[in-house]
Design a protein around this motif. Structure first.
Motif, PDB file in Angstrom:
ATOM      1  N   PRO A 254      -8.972   2.501   0.624  1.00 53.34           N
ATOM      2  CA  PRO A 254      -7.725   3.148   1.051  1.00 53.34           C
ATOM      3  C   PRO A 254      -7.944   4.309   2.017  1.00 53.34           C
ATOM      4  O   PRO A 254      -7.071   4.629   2.818  1.00 53.34           O
ATOM      5  CB  PRO A 254      -7.106   3.634  -0.262  1.00 53.34           C
ATOM      6  CG  PRO A 254      -7.736   2.799  -1.322  1.00 53.34           C
ATOM      7  CD  PRO A 254      -9.114   2.523  -0.840  1.00 53.34           C
TER       8      PRO A 254
ATOM      9  N   VAL B  75     -13.361  -3.663   4.424  1.00 55.57           N
ATOM     10  CA  VAL B  75     -12.868  -4.691   3.508  1.00 55.57           C
ATOM     11  C   VAL B  75     -14.075  -5.332   2.819  1.00 55.57           C
ATOM     12  O   VAL B  75     -15.124  -5.534   3.447  1.00 55.57           O
ATOM     13  CB  VAL B  75     -12.053  -5.757   4.263  1.00 55.57           C
ATOM     14  CG1 VAL B  75     -11.436  -6.754   3.287  1.00 55.57           C
ATOM     15  CG2 VAL B  75     -10.960  -5.107   5.110  1.00 55.57           C
TER      16      VAL B  75
ATOM     17  N   PRO C 214      -9.238   1.953   5.807  1.00 55.46           N
ATOM     18  CA  PRO C 214      -8.751   0.591   5.588  1.00 55.46           C
ATOM     19  C   PRO C 214      -9.496  -0.502   6.342  1.00 55.46           C
ATOM     20  O   PRO C 214      -9.399  -1.676   5.965  1.00 55.46           O
ATOM     21  CB  PRO C 214      -7.288   0.672   6.043  1.00 55.46           C
ATOM     22  CG  PRO C 214      -6.923   2.107   5.914  1.00 55.46           C
ATOM     23  CD  PRO C 214      -8.169   2.866   6.250  1.00 55.46           C
TER      24      PRO C 214
ATOM     25  N   ALA D  96       0.810  -1.223   0.000  1.00 60.36           N
ATOM     26  CA  ALA D  96       0.000   0.000   0.000  1.00 60.36           C
ATOM     27  C   ALA D  96       0.840   1.268   0.000  1.00 60.36           C
ATOM     28  O   ALA D  96       0.416   2.295  -0.545  1.00 60.36           O
ATOM     29  CB  ALA D  96      -0.933  -0.002   1.209  1.00 60.36           C
TER      30      ALA D  96
ATOM     31  N   TYR E  30     -10.223  -3.247  -0.477  1.00 62.45           N
ATOM     32  CA  TYR E  30     -10.421  -2.449   0.738  1.00 62.45           C
ATOM     33  C   TYR E  30     -10.432  -0.978   0.357  1.00 62.45           C
ATOM     34  O   TYR E  30      -9.973  -0.581  -0.712  1.00 62.45           O
ATOM     35  CB  TYR E  30      -9.342  -2.753   1.777  1.00 62.45           C
ATOM     36  CG  TYR E  30      -8.041  -2.002   1.581  1.00 62.45           C
ATOM     37  CD1 TYR E  30      -7.693  -0.947   2.418  1.00 62.45           C
ATOM     38  CD2 TYR E  30      -7.161  -2.339   0.554  1.00 62.45           C
ATOM     39  CE1 TYR E  30      -6.506  -0.254   2.240  1.00 62.45           C
ATOM     40  CE2 TYR E  30      -5.975  -1.657   0.372  1.00 62.45           C
ATOM     41  CZ  TYR E  30      -5.649  -0.610   1.222  1.00 62.45           C
ATOM     42  OH  TYR E  30      -4.480   0.082   1.034  1.00 62.45           O
TER      43      TYR E  30
ATOM     44  N   HIS F 178      -2.648  -6.060  -0.138  1.00 58.05           N
ATOM     45  CA  HIS F 178      -1.919  -5.502   0.995  1.00 58.05           C
ATOM     46  C   HIS F 178      -2.632  -4.241   1.445  1.00 58.05           C
ATOM     47  O   HIS F 178      -3.049  -3.425   0.625  1.00 58.05           O
ATOM     48  CB  HIS F 178      -0.478  -5.169   0.619  1.00 58.05           C
ATOM     49  CG  HIS F 178       0.325  -4.646   1.789  1.00 58.05           C
ATOM     50  ND1 HIS F 178       0.312  -3.318   2.167  1.00 58.05           N
ATOM     51  CD2 HIS F 178       1.119  -5.292   2.676  1.00 58.05           C
ATOM     52  CE1 HIS F 178       1.083  -3.166   3.228  1.00 58.05           C
ATOM     53  NE2 HIS F 178       1.583  -4.340   3.559  1.00 58.05           N
ATOM     54  N   SER F 179      -2.795  -4.094   2.760  1.00 59.86           N
ATOM     55  CA  SER F 179      -3.504  -2.953   3.337  1.00 59.86           C
ATOM     56  C   SER F 179      -2.627  -2.293   4.398  1.00 59.86           C
ATOM     57  O   SER F 179      -1.903  -2.976   5.129  1.00 59.86           O
ATOM     58  CB  SER F 179      -4.818  -3.425   3.971  1.00 59.86           C
ATOM     59  OG  SER F 179      -5.351  -2.446   4.836  1.00 59.86           O
ATOM     60  N   ASP F 180      -2.713  -0.971   4.497  1.00 63.22           N
ATOM     61  CA  ASP F 180      -1.996  -0.252   5.551  1.00 63.22           C
ATOM     62  C   ASP F 180      -2.898  -0.022   6.765  1.00 63.22           C
ATOM     63  O   ASP F 180      -2.715   0.936   7.521  1.00 63.22           O
ATOM     64  CB  ASP F 180      -1.446   1.078   5.026  1.00 63.22           C
ATOM     65  CG  ASP F 180      -2.535   1.980   4.458  1.00 63.22           C
ATOM     66  OD1 ASP F 180      -3.693   1.527   4.337  1.00 63.22           O
ATOM     67  OD2 ASP F 180      -2.233   3.142   4.135  1.00 63.22           O
ATOM     68  N   MET F 181      -3.853  -0.916   6.970  1.00 64.14           N
ATOM     69  CA  MET F 181      -4.715  -0.837   8.153  1.00 64.14           C
ATOM     70  C   MET F 181      -3.858  -0.839   9.417  1.00 64.14           C
ATOM     71  O   MET F 181      -2.898  -1.605   9.518  1.00 64.14           O
ATOM     72  CB  MET F 181      -5.680  -2.027   8.172  1.00 64.14           C
ATOM     73  CG  MET F 181      -6.682  -2.017   9.309  1.00 64.14           C
ATOM     74  SD  MET F 181      -7.842  -3.415   9.204  1.00 64.14           S
ATOM     75  CE  MET F 181      -6.765  -4.792   9.687  1.00 64.14           C
TER      76      MET F 181
END
Length: 284
Positions: A217, A223, A220, A129, A215, A170-173
Motif C-alpha cells: 500500500p 506487486v 503500489p 483500496a 501489493y 484492488h490497488s490504488d496504483m
C-alpha cells in the motif's frame, strides 16, 4: 580348506537390515504433517494484528497472543479461502459454498452479504483500496461482481479474465482511467484491468497458477504473486517479474503496517524479513 560362498540373498538381507537400523531412529522422530496449520489466507485488522485463515480455523495473532475468531455457521461444509480488509478496516471472508461475509468487531459476529449473490461459486473477494463501501467478488461461473454499498446489493460488472480467478486485489496504483486497478491471480498467471473494467490483459509474462497475490500500500507498484508455492515480485505494477527465494512452500500473502510483507506457508509458518533482510518467523 573350506570354500567361502558369496550368496546374493544373504548380502541383500544384511544390507536391508543395516538400512533399517539407520532409518528407524529418524522415522521414530518424524511427525505427521499437521494439515490443519496450513495457511490459506492472510489479512490484518484495524489494530495491526495478523488474521490467519488456516484449515483449522481463523485466528488473530498480536504479539505472542493468539485468539481464535469463530467462523460463520455457514462455514461448516463450505470452503473459506479468501480474506480482505476494507478501506474502513472491516474484514471480509469468502469462499465456495460460503459466499461473502463481513465481521462485526463490536458484536463479534459475522453478517451474510449474500442476499443478491449466489454464494456457491465465490472463489475470491477484494476490497477497494480507498472506497470503504466498494467490494468485488469473483464467481467461478458468472464472473466479476461489484457492490458499492458494502455488500447489500451485488451487480455483475464483467466476465473477468479468460481463466478462472483464484485470488485478486484492488490497488490504488496510479495510471488508471478511474479509481484504481484490479490484479487477478488466475490459473494462467496474473491478469490486470483498470477498475472501469475496460480490458483484462496479462500483467507481464509470469505463467502458472497463481494462488495468492498482494501489493504494498505504501508503494503500489510493488506487486507480489505466488505460483506453485514460489514467491514472485514485480517492481513495476506487473510489467516484469522475478522470483524471490523463500524456504518452504508459500501459500498466502499480506502486508502488515509494522512487518511489511508477511508470508504464510504450507506448514503453518508466518514469515517476514528481519533487519538483515532474511526471512524470519513473526510468531512462534
Amino acid at each position: 580348506m573350506k570354500t567361502m560362498v558369496n550368496h546374493p540373498g544373504i548380502l541383500l538381507s544384511v544390507f536391508f537390515l543395516l538400512m533399517l537400523a539407520v532409518a528407524m531412529p529418524a522415522a521414530a522422530q518424524a511427525q505427521p504433517a499437521d494439515h490443519s496449520r496450513q495457511v490459506k489466507a492472510l489479512a490484518t485488522n484495524a489494530s495491526g494484528a495478523l488474521l490467519v485463515l488456516r484449515n483449522g480455523g481463523l485466528f488473530a495473532l498480536e504479539g505472542q497472543a493468539v485468539t481464535e475468531v469463530p467462523l460463520p455457521p455457514a462455514a461448516s461444509g463450505a470452503e473459506p479461502r479468501s480474506l480482505a480488509r476494507g478501506a474502513d478496516n472491516r474484514i471480509y471472508l469468502a469462499g465456495p459454498g460460503l459466499g461473502v461475509w463481513r465481521y462485526d468487531s463490536a458484536s463479534e459476529h459475522w453478517q451474510s452479504l449474500n442476499d443478491t449473490l449466489t454464494e456457491a461459486g465465490i472463489t475470491a473477494i477484494a476490497a477497494h483500496a480507498t472506497q470503504p463501501n466498494t467490494l468485488y467478488a469473483y464467481h467461478e461461473k458468472d464472473g466479476m461482481f461489484r457492490s458499492r454499498d458494502a455488500g447489500v446489493e451485488w451487480v455483475k460488472v464483467d466476465s473477468g479474465p479468460r481463466e478462472p480467478v483464484q485470488a485478486f486485489l484492488h490497488s490504488d496504483m496510479p495510471g488508471s482511467m478511474e479509481s484504481g486497478w484490479l490484479f487477478a491471480g488466475t490459473t494462467r498467471g496474473v491478469a490486470r484491468s483498470m477498475d472501469c473494467f475496460c480490458f483484462w490483459g496479462d500483467a507481464g509474462e509470469l505463467r502458472g497458477a497463481v494462488s495468492a497475490i498482494a501489493y504494498d500500500p505504501e508503494a503500489p507498484e510493488n506487486v507480489y504473486a505466488v505460483i506453485e508455492g514460489q514467491l514472485h515480485h514485480s517492481p513495476d505494477g506487473g510489467e516484469t517479474w522475478a522470483g524471490v527465494d523463500v524456504a518452504g512452500v508459500v501459500t498466502a500473502l499480506t502486508f502488515s503496517p509494522t512487518q511489511g510483507l508477511v508470508l504464510g506457508t504450507g506448514n503453518g509458518d508466518l514469515l517476514a524479513r528481519d533487519a538483515s533482510g532474511q526471512w524470519a518467523s513473526v510468531h512462534e
